[in-house]
Design a protein around this motif. Structure first.
Motif, short mmCIF file in Angstrom:
data_model
loop_
_atom_site.label_atom_id
_atom_site.label_comp_id
_atom_site.label_asym_id
_atom_site.label_seq_id
_atom_site.Cartn_x
_atom_site.Cartn_y
_atom_site.Cartn_z
N ILE A 91 18.92 0.72 15.04
CA ILE A 91 19.63 1.99 15.19
C ILE A 91 20.05 2.14 16.65
N PRO A 92 21.17 2.82 16.91
CA PRO A 92 21.61 3.01 18.30
C PRO A 92 20.71 4.04 18.98
N GLU A 93 19.67 3.55 19.65
CA GLU A 93 18.65 4.47 20.19
C GLU A 93 19.20 5.37 21.27
N GLY A 94 20.26 4.91 21.96
CA GLY A 94 20.77 5.70 23.09
C GLY A 94 21.86 6.67 22.71
N ASP A 95 22.19 6.76 21.45
CA ASP A 95 23.30 7.63 21.06
C ASP A 95 22.89 9.09 21.20
N PRO A 96 23.72 9.91 21.87
CA PRO A 96 23.34 11.32 22.06
C PRO A 96 23.24 12.10 20.75
N ARG A 97 23.84 11.57 19.68
CA ARG A 97 23.79 12.31 18.42
C ARG A 97 22.71 11.77 17.48
N LEU A 98 21.80 10.92 18.03
CA LEU A 98 20.78 10.31 17.17
C LEU A 98 19.90 11.37 16.52
N GLU A 99 19.52 12.37 17.31
CA GLU A 99 18.62 13.38 16.76
C GLU A 99 19.27 14.15 15.62
N GLU A 100 20.56 14.47 15.82
CA GLU A 100 21.32 15.16 14.78
C GLU A 100 21.31 14.32 13.50
N ARG B 129 24.46 1.04 13.63
CA ARG B 129 24.17 -0.24 14.28
C ARG B 129 24.31 -1.40 13.30
N VAL B 130 23.79 -1.22 12.10
CA VAL B 130 23.92 -2.27 11.09
C VAL B 130 25.40 -2.53 10.81
N SER B 131 26.19 -1.44 10.78
CA SER B 131 27.63 -1.60 10.57
C SER B 131 28.26 -2.40 11.69
N GLU B 132 27.78 -2.13 12.93
CA GLU B 132 28.32 -2.88 14.07
C GLU B 132 28.00 -4.36 13.93
N GLY B 133 26.80 -4.65 13.41
CA GLY B 133 26.43 -6.05 13.18
C GLY B 133 27.32 -6.71 12.14
N PHE B 134 27.54 -6.01 11.03
CA PHE B 134 28.40 -6.59 9.98
C PHE B 134 29.84 -6.71 10.46
N ALA B 135 30.30 -5.73 11.24
CA ALA B 135 31.68 -5.80 11.74
C ALA B 135 31.85 -6.99 12.67
N ALA B 136 30.84 -7.22 13.53
CA ALA B 136 30.92 -8.32 14.49
C ALA B 136 30.99 -9.66 13.77
N ASN B 137 30.60 -9.68 12.51
CA ASN B 137 30.63 -10.91 11.73
C ASN B 137 32.05 -11.45 11.54
N VAL B 138 33.10 -10.71 11.94
CA VAL B 138 34.44 -11.28 11.87
C VAL B 138 34.50 -12.53 12.73
N GLY B 139 33.62 -12.60 13.75
CA GLY B 139 33.55 -13.82 14.55
C GLY B 139 33.22 -15.02 13.68
N LEU B 140 32.21 -14.85 12.80
CA LEU B 140 31.86 -15.91 11.86
C LEU B 140 33.03 -16.20 10.92
N MET B 141 33.74 -15.13 10.50
CA MET B 141 34.84 -15.33 9.57
C MET B 141 35.95 -16.16 10.20
N LEU B 142 36.12 -16.03 11.52
CA LEU B 142 37.12 -16.87 12.19
C LEU B 142 36.72 -18.34 12.07
N VAL B 143 35.43 -18.63 12.24
CA VAL B 143 34.95 -20.01 12.08
C VAL B 143 35.19 -20.45 10.63
N LEU B 144 34.87 -19.57 9.68
CA LEU B 144 35.03 -19.94 8.28
C LEU B 144 36.49 -20.08 7.88
N PHE B 145 37.38 -19.53 8.73
CA PHE B 145 38.81 -19.66 8.41
C PHE B 145 39.23 -21.13 8.41
N ILE B 146 38.47 -21.98 9.11
CA ILE B 146 38.77 -23.42 9.11
C ILE B 146 38.92 -23.93 7.68
#
Lengths: 400, 412
Positions: free
Chosen positions: A384-393, A86-103
């Motif tokens: 954390i992705p609470e609904g992921d079926p592999r969370l317990e693993e 989940r944290v990785s998903e948050g950091f990955a989504a930050n490309v949105g911010l990078m588009l703004v910073l591309f200015i």
């Protein structure tokens, strides 16, 4: 399992709010200091934009590394990595911010890229041949396409995974696996060309087909290092203490080790072919990096980016102690930043390395904005992705 | 053998095999056996069981250290090999790089490092697992051989363990909730369960003889005189398809194997723009010797003259070479006697003319242009001049300080 989650703090809470507030303030101040400070230098505004490009490439690479991480974990149906996804998903989504910073990069194009100047083409048949590709309009179109692909993918994974938190739908995981299959080549191609456009075209004559892989290698390695540092930080703030275990750090550390070698392998592959071929049109890029103070910087890169982390990360125990791994992560991140500095600068600053406080101010500023962006995209989502079926693993994961 | 021939096998206890029904019980039993201080024992499970190493008290594997050491040896060895072969033992420049050139060596260093590290991992693992193990008395147990890879969990304690006692160890296993406890026996006095000493000796000597074959073969090949390659590992390189000089070939339309230069091409050194130097004549005028005449040139000329010319013209250039003498004696009808170098014809001819005669031949004398290098032909011309001087010298040719000495010797 449920008990471990209940006993744990699994959301950013007030830290997210302070990330947003402090990040935005630090970001504004840092970038302002770098911007106005650059007027005290001989290169004036160009110095700021150079520094800006280094830091832009650095933080962009972390988000791209995160996106690759999500894609590889989905396509491999990885169980261990669910708690850190989940944290990785948050950091990955930050490309949105990078588009703004591309200015910022857009505003500095005149100073950063010599091919934006029509006069550069006048008496240069090689550049004239590249003109259909290297021109401002097509450059901007390409950048928008890259960011379009990245934003679509990262938003898909972040939102899909967040939705699964409440629906607990295991089919969602299968769909995300399906999407990651075309997602990998799409990201690979866009990252390759983005690195050509943003970094390699600093010297419009020079070309290296492996350059995209080189940037990817640094990105992936950089993101694993960021993971080690960031989870250690979160746990020091009392979050995910029960959830992320030394076994997860151990796997992150293995990735750091593997991609330290991979980075060296790719960096050396690029260097050796050019060195062996000894053709002026190719060697010119390295010669600039072997002149004056840059030669020592190149040796430093070899030792600091490869040899030191390689031998440190050989040890099993270092990978299992979060604080130790985070310290190695900080070091690798610093070296990754220096790698990008080494890629960007020698075309403009010749003969000496010339890292200045402007670079540091710019780094702190953009870093603040990057953390704020992360907090913005994470919002109130669980860590954390609470609904992921592999969370317990993932929770029960043990390294043999 | 004596045991078998007498038909009686003396059996002795090899160890106790305890069967357990699930992971939980075998983990618990392992921890208990570990705490009792047993050393010679092992567990057998149908699949890897998490935590079994800890429960058994197995120390951290030595394999990583073996791998690291092997990798280090591979890396240093790979670098050293290239340094020794390319920079020291047989210096060889490749692509204009330095003899010992680290970037060029890295790929091979990488390969040897990975290779030896992988060997270390595989063979280290095999060695530490005590493999290959061809026989274990455990397989005499039907329960074990059918259950250990299927659905049963076993603990085996060897009788050789100092803590082992047939009764108390059985009690221990039973107290740990073993489903069954079985005694495993092996033949007493057997030198090896499956190999008798006599058999081992005969197999060993056969293997030893077989091992001797390659070195003996090499020694024989080394000792024998042969003109052909002794061992042809890659025959393509020894017997390459090629066209012999003057031989026909079906490859080309004109059926000739030897080819002329492609139109408009000149081989290296073949431009020969300096016609005087290469033909002896320039603008239909004979040239004089273009090379500076010095001692080295004359000695070279003498050397070549003695090899190519003296057979007919004689060592002293008098025309009395062994061939000329023999031809005269045999009264060869078509024989034209070779001229003496001191003959007035030769004496009056310019240097270029002599050069041309050597190059293209004259009367009976064949052309030597293809056999003697241009520079050597000029050297021969210079030597002929010296031979002539030796027979036609005046006092003026003698250095001034030597004339007096010569005069004195003449008066004696």
């Amino acid at each position: 399992m449920a008990k471990r989650l209940e006993n744990d703090t699994i959301d950013l809470g007030s830290t997210g709010a302070s990330f947003l507030k402090m990040g935005a303030i630090v970001g504004a101040i840092g970038l302002a200091i770098a911007l106005f400070g650059s007027f005290t230098t001989e290169m004036k505004l160009e110095r700021f934009f150079l520094s800006y490009l280094v830091n832009f490439a650095f933080f962009l690479s972390l988000s791209i590394g995160a996106l690759f991480f999500i894609l590889t974990q989905h396509i491999g149906r990885a169980g261990w990595s669910v708690v850190v996804r989940r944290v990785s998903e948050g950091f990955a989504a930050n490309v949105g911010l990078m588009l703004v910073l591309f200015i910022g990069v857009f505003l500095g194009m005149g100073q950063l890229y010599s091919w934006t100047n029509p006069e550069a083409f006048a008496n240069d048949p090689i550049l004239q041949g590249k003109q259909p590709y290297l021109n401002t309009q097509f450059f901007l179109i390409r950048i928008l396409v890259y960011f379009g692909v990245w934003i679509l993918l990262t938003q898909y994974f972040l939102r899909g995974s967040a939705k699964q938190d409440s629906t607990k739908d295991p089919k969602k995981t299968e769909r995300m696996q399906m999407v990651s299959a075309p997602g990998i080549p799409l990201t690979a191609i866009t990252v390759t060309f983005a690195s050509f456009d943003l970094l390699m075209s600093r010297d419009p004559h020079w070309f290296s087909t492996i350059f995209g892989v080189y940037y990817f290698a640094g990105s992936f390695l950089g993101y694993f290092s960021l993971m080690a540092v960031f989870f250690c930080f979160l746990q020091s703030k009392g979050m995910l203490k029960e959830t992320v275990t030394p076994d997860h750090y151990h796997d992150i550390g293995k990735y750091m080790f593997g991609f330290t070698v991979f980075w060296a392998y790719i960096a050396f592959s690029q260097f050796m072919l050019i060195w062996y071929g000894n053709i002026p049109e190719e060697t010119v890029w390295y010669i600039r990096r072997f002149e004056g103070g840059w030669l020592n910087a190149s040796y430093f890169l070899l030792i600091g980016h490869f040899i030191i982390p390689f031998f440190i990360l050989l040890f099993r125990e270092i990978k299992r102690i979060p604080a130790a791994l985070a310290a190695v992560g900080v070091w690798i991140l610093a070296m990754h930043w220096f790698d990008l500095y080494w890629i960007v600068m020698p075309e403009s600053i010749k003969g000496h390395v010339g890292i200045s406080w402007i670079d540091i101010a710019c780094f702190i500023g953009m870093g603040g904005l990057y953390l704020a962006g992360f907090a913005f995209f994470m919002g109130r989502k669980s860590l954390i992705p609470e609904g992921d079926p592999r969370l317990e693993e993932s929770l029960e994961f043990k390294n043999a | 053998m004596t045991d078998q021939s007498s038909g009686q096998k003396k059996m002795k206890l090899h160890g106790l095999l305890g069967e357990f029904k699930d992971i939980e019980s075998i983990l618990k039993a392992s921890a208990a056996i570990r705490d009792k201080g047993f050393k010679k024992w092992d567990t057998y499970t149908p699949f890897p069981v998490h935590g079994i190493e800890k429960a058994m008290g197995i120390k951290k594997s030595l394999v990583p250290k073996i791998v690291f050491t092997c990798g280090l040896i591979g890396g240093i060895g790979g670098l050293g090999l290239q340094w020794w072969t390319n920079a020291v033992n047989y210096p060889w420049i490749v692509s204009g790089k330095p003899l010992f050139s680290v970037p060029a060596n890295i790929p091979i260093v990488f390969e040897t490092t990975v290779l030896l590290a992988a060997f270390g991992a595989v063979f280290g693992m095999i060695f530490l697992n005590k493999l290959p193990q061809l026989y274990s008395p455990l397989f005499t147990s039907k329960n074990f051989s059918q259950g250990a890879t299927n659905d049963k969990f076993f603990v085996y304690i060897e009788a050789q363990d100092p803590k082992f006692s047939p009764d108390r160890t059985r009690e221990l296993l039973e107290s740990l909730n073993a489903v069954t406890v079985e005694e495993i026996e092996e033949e007493e006095h057997a030198w090896s369960p499956s190999l008798s000493p006599k058999m081992a000796w005969s197999i060993g000597s056969i293997v030893f003889c077989l091992i001797l074959i390659p070195p003996l073969y090499i020694a024989r090949a080394q000792a024998k005189d042969r003109t052909t390659t002794r061992v042809q590992l890659i025959p393509d390189m020894d017997q390459q398809p090629r066209v012999n000089a003057q031989a026909a070939s079906t490859i080309f339309v004109d059926g000739r194997g030897m080819r002329n230069y492609v139109d408009g091409t000149v081989p290296r050194g073949g431009a020969q723009t300096n016609t005087g130097y290469y033909t002896g004549a320039e603008n239909e005028e004979w040239v004089s010797n273009p090379l500076p005449v010095n001692r080295a040139l004359l000695e070279r000329g003498q050397n070549r003259f003695d090899i190519y010319c003296a057979a007919c013209h004689g060592i002293d250039g008098s025309g009395n070479g062994p061939i000329a003498i023999r031809a005269k004696r045999l009264r060869e009808p078509n024989w034209v006697p070779p001229l003496a170098m001191t003959d007035s014809t030769v004496l009056e001819r310019p240097d270029g003319h002599l050069f041309n005669t050597i190059t293209n031949g004259i009367r009976n004398m064949p052309a030597y242009g293809d056999q003697i290098h241009v520079e050597d032909r000029w050297a021969i011309v210079a030597y002929i001049r010296a031979l002539q001087k030796s027979q036609h010298a005046t006092l003026q040719d003698v250095p001034a300080d030597k004339r007096e000495q010569l005069r004195e010797e003449g008066q004696k």
